[in-house]
Design a protein around this motif. Structure first.
Motif, PDB file in Angstrom:
ATOM      1  N   LEU A  13       0.804  -1.223   0.000  1.00 39.22           N
ATOM      2  CA  LEU A  13       0.000   0.000   0.000  1.00 39.22           C
ATOM      3  C   LEU A  13       0.836   1.273   0.000  1.00 39.22           C
ATOM      4  O   LEU A  13       0.280   2.376  -0.015  1.00 39.22           O
ATOM      5  CB  LEU A  13      -0.925   0.005   1.227  1.00 39.22           C
ATOM      6  N   LYS A  14       2.149   1.131   0.019  1.00 41.60           N
ATOM      7  CA  LYS A  14       3.018   2.304   0.052  1.00 41.60           C
ATOM      8  C   LYS A  14       2.761   3.202  -1.159  1.00 41.60           C
ATOM      9  O   LYS A  14       2.739   2.742  -2.297  1.00 41.60           O
ATOM     10  CB  LYS A  14       4.479   1.858   0.068  1.00 41.60           C
ATOM     11  N   GLY A  15       2.533   4.487  -0.897  1.00 44.43           N
ATOM     12  CA  GLY A  15       2.289   5.446  -1.974  1.00 44.43           C
ATOM     13  C   GLY A  15       0.834   5.564  -2.390  1.00 44.43           C
ATOM     14  O   GLY A  15       0.510   6.366  -3.280  1.00 44.43           O
ATOM     15  N   GLU A  16      -0.076   4.789  -1.772  1.00 44.59           N
ATOM     16  CA  GLU A  16      -1.500   4.863  -2.119  1.00 44.59           C
ATOM     17  C   GLU A  16      -2.111   6.177  -1.631  1.00 44.59           C
ATOM     18  O   GLU A  16      -1.667   6.771  -0.653  1.00 44.59           O
ATOM     19  CB  GLU A  16      -2.265   3.683  -1.499  1.00 44.59           C
ATOM     20  N   SER A  17      -3.175   6.587  -2.318  1.00 43.82           N
ATOM     21  CA  SER A  17      -3.937   7.765  -1.896  1.00 43.82           C
ATOM     22  C   SER A  17      -4.838   7.396  -0.718  1.00 43.82           C
ATOM     23  O   SER A  17      -4.960   6.215  -0.360  1.00 43.82           O
ATOM     24  CB  SER A  17      -4.791   8.271  -3.050  1.00 43.82           C
ATOM     25  N   LEU A  18      -5.492   8.387  -0.150  1.00 38.40           N
ATOM     26  CA  LEU A  18      -6.418   8.136   0.958  1.00 38.40           C
ATOM     27  C   LEU A  18      -7.527   7.189   0.524  1.00 38.40           C
ATOM     28  O   LEU A  18      -7.898   6.273   1.272  1.00 38.40           O
ATOM     29  CB  LEU A  18      -7.008   9.462   1.450  1.00 38.40           C
ATOM     30  N   ASP A  19      -8.052   7.391  -0.705  1.00 39.50           N
ATOM     31  CA  ASP A  19      -9.103   6.491  -1.206  1.00 39.50           C
ATOM     32  C   ASP A  19      -8.592   5.056  -1.321  1.00 39.50           C
ATOM     33  O   ASP A  19      -9.330   4.100  -1.047  1.00 39.50           O
ATOM     34  CB  ASP A  19      -9.609   6.982  -2.570  1.00 39.50           C
ATOM     35  N   GLY A  20      -7.322   4.905  -1.740  1.00 40.63           N
ATOM     36  CA  GLY A  20      -6.741   3.572  -1.850  1.00 40.63           C
ATOM     37  C   GLY A  20      -6.639   2.885  -0.494  1.00 40.63           C
ATOM     38  O   GLY A  20      -6.915   1.686  -0.365  1.00 40.63           O
ATOM     39  N   TRP A  21      -6.250   3.644   0.518  1.00 37.73           N
ATOM     40  CA  TRP A  21      -6.165   3.087   1.865  1.00 37.73           C
ATOM     41  C   TRP A  21      -7.552   2.704   2.376  1.00 37.73           C
ATOM     42  O   TRP A  21      -7.716   1.650   3.018  1.00 37.73           O
ATOM     43  CB  TRP A  21      -5.520   4.098   2.814  1.00 37.73           C
ATOM     44  N   LYS A  22      -8.522   3.542   2.094  1.00 41.65           N
ATOM     45  CA  LYS A  22      -9.886   3.225   2.542  1.00 41.65           C
ATOM     46  C   LYS A  22     -10.404   1.965   1.862  1.00 41.65           C
ATOM     47  O   LYS A  22     -11.060   1.125   2.499  1.00 41.65           O
ATOM     48  CB  LYS A  22     -10.821   4.409   2.243  1.00 41.65           C
ATOM     49  N   ALA A  23     -10.130   1.829   0.568  1.00 40.46           N
ATOM     50  CA  ALA A  23     -10.567   0.645  -0.169  1.00 40.46           C
ATOM     51  C   ALA A  23      -9.913  -0.614   0.399  1.00 40.46           C
ATOM     52  O   ALA A  23     -10.558  -1.664   0.548  1.00 40.46           O
ATOM     53  CB  ALA A  23     -10.229   0.796  -1.649  1.00 40.46           C
TER      54      ALA A  23
END
Length: 454
Positions: free
Chosen positions: A350-360
């Motif tokens: 998950l390194k470098g993911e956006s906030l939406d990516g982390w939420k998903a």
């Protein structure tokens, strides 16, 4: 009668005087020869030292251990060449001063050269080495490279317990959930034992579910510099057994033991057969420690919530702040159940993911079905599945599906097996991996990139 006695006495005195004086007369009248002998022998020593040094360098590149007498000879030769350089310089100075009497200077220099020449000659005589080194036993790459040891409270406690136990007990068992860091901790113990010279030899091998006994025997034998003379497993076990009995203190680390196993079938002596051989085994289940009759059973626990978050944050490259992204990341970190393997795997995915990516990702964790066997797998499959799902493009052509398929192909091979890149390419062609790569070389390159990504 008196005259004959006097004549004999004079002859004796004359002979003794001549014998006593001849070396000193030689310093006067044979200066040129003495100088030439010295220069020839010194030049010969210089060339001989170069040849020996070349042989030593070649042996070192071949990982050979250099004999001490060879190293001592090189030191003495170097020292002699350095010391006699002053005499060589003095010879050149004598040639320059033609305007002054040189007999006194030449006498002293001639004497020094005559005394040094036999020393150089003796060095030359001692330089005929049939071999300059020998093939030493290996130390084990596990204890040379960094172990990425997680200095948690649980690991520190287990580490200290193991070091205390190996002083008295013959067999120590380290157990804990998959992904909790047993192998890493065992390597750290081995590295510490080797660096601190607690044992004469430290060796580590992996058992896994379906151990290859011959491969394990080969690895252990390599550590002890043993070349097998027999080919059967039983014969090799006996050879290894006898070889290991010749070493006073040994630490054998048996990693990932799944069930009770007789180490004698490999050739490992311990207990009454070898009091100085200590066994440290790692396993997922405590019952294995009991079946192996471990005198000490040590559990490696999971990370605390704070330890887990610090590791997760560092691996994911997150800032130490109170941002919304960190709040979501903490929830994801909690889903890793304090297992270092799961934490590192998910954090890197998950390194470098956006906030939406982390939420998903967080939602995927919550929605995923309970597919793990908690007793055996300890919740590590869900984080690994998430990491698998998050395999991304590594260039404009390669797709996540290509990398996932490469991963699945690798999983078809036995655990701890050495996977041939050629065989992997053939399998990849068979399943249609990297269809856009036209040549074999292109497919090889793409698979290399995929493996690096994995």
């Amino acid at each position: 009668m008196a005259e004959s006695l006097a004549s004999a006495a004079v002859e004796i005195v004359t002979n003794q005087a001549t014998e006593y004086a001849s070396p000193y007369l030689r310093y006067f009248f044979c200066y040129g020869q003495i100088v030439q002998d010295f220069k020839n022998r010194r030049k010969e020593l210089k060339l001989r030292k170069q040849r020996v040094k070349i042989r030593v360098d070649e042996a070192t590149r071949q990982n050979e251990v250099i004999y001490e007498d060879v190293q001592d000879w090189l030191r003495r030769a170097e020292q002699e060449l350095e010391e006699t350089q002053n005499l060589q310089d003095e010879i050149d100075r004598v040639k320059c001063f033609k305007w002054c009497p040189k007999w006194g200077w030449r006498y002293c220099l001639s004497k020094k050269l005559a005394e040094k020449t036999p020393i150089i000659s003796k060095l030359l005589e001692d330089s005929n080495f049939p071999q300059v080194g020998y093939r030493g036993s290996l130390q084990g790459i596990e204890f040379i490279t960094s172990t990425d040891f997680m200095d948690s409270e649980s690991s520190k406690s287990a580490f200290n317990q193991i070091l205390e136990a190996i002083k008295a007990d013959n067999m120590i068992g380290l157990y804990g959930m998959p992904g909790v860091g047993k192998t890493t901790l065992a390597k750290e113990v081995g590295k510490h034992a080797r660096d601190q010279k607690l044992f004469d030899k430290v060796v580590m091998f992996t058992m896994s579910q379906n151990p290859n006994i011959r491969t394990i025997q080969d690895k252990v034998a390599e550590m002890f510099g043993l070349n097998f003379q027999t080919n059967t497993k039983e014969g090799r076990a006996e050879e290894l057994f006898r070889s290991m009995q010749g070493v006073n203190k040994i630490l054998v680390i048996v990693d990932d033991l799944w069930e009770e196993f007789k180490l004698e079938s490999i050739g490992i002596p311990f207990g009454d057969e070898h009091k100085g051989c200590k066994i440290l085994l790692t396993t997922r289940q405590q019952q294995v420690c009991s079946k192996m009759k471990c005198q000490k059973e040590i559990q490696l626990g999971i990370l605390s919530k704070d330890e887990a978050w610090v590791l997760f944050r560092d691996q994911a490259g997150l800032e130490d702040d109170c941002s919304i992204l960190n709040e979501v990341a903490k929830e994801v970190a909690d889903e890793c159940k304090g297992l270092p393997l799961a934490i590192v795997t998910v954090a890197k995915a998950l390194k470098g993911e956006s906030l939406d990516g982390w939420k998903a990702a967080n939602q995927r964790f919550k929605d995923s079905r309970h597919v793990d066997n908690e007793e055996v797998l300890g919740g590590v499959l869900k984080p690994l599945k998430l990491s698998y799902d998050y395999l991304k493009k590594s260039n404009n052509q390669m797709t996540g599906n290509d990398i996932q398929m490469c991963f699945l192909l690798c999983s078809l091979f036995p655990e701890d097996a050495e996977i041939s890149i050629e065989l992997l390419i053939m399998c990849g062609i068979g399943v249609g991996l990297f269809p856009y790569a036209n040549s074999i070389e292109d497919k090889r390159n793409e698979i290399g990139i995929a493996l690096k990504k994995l």
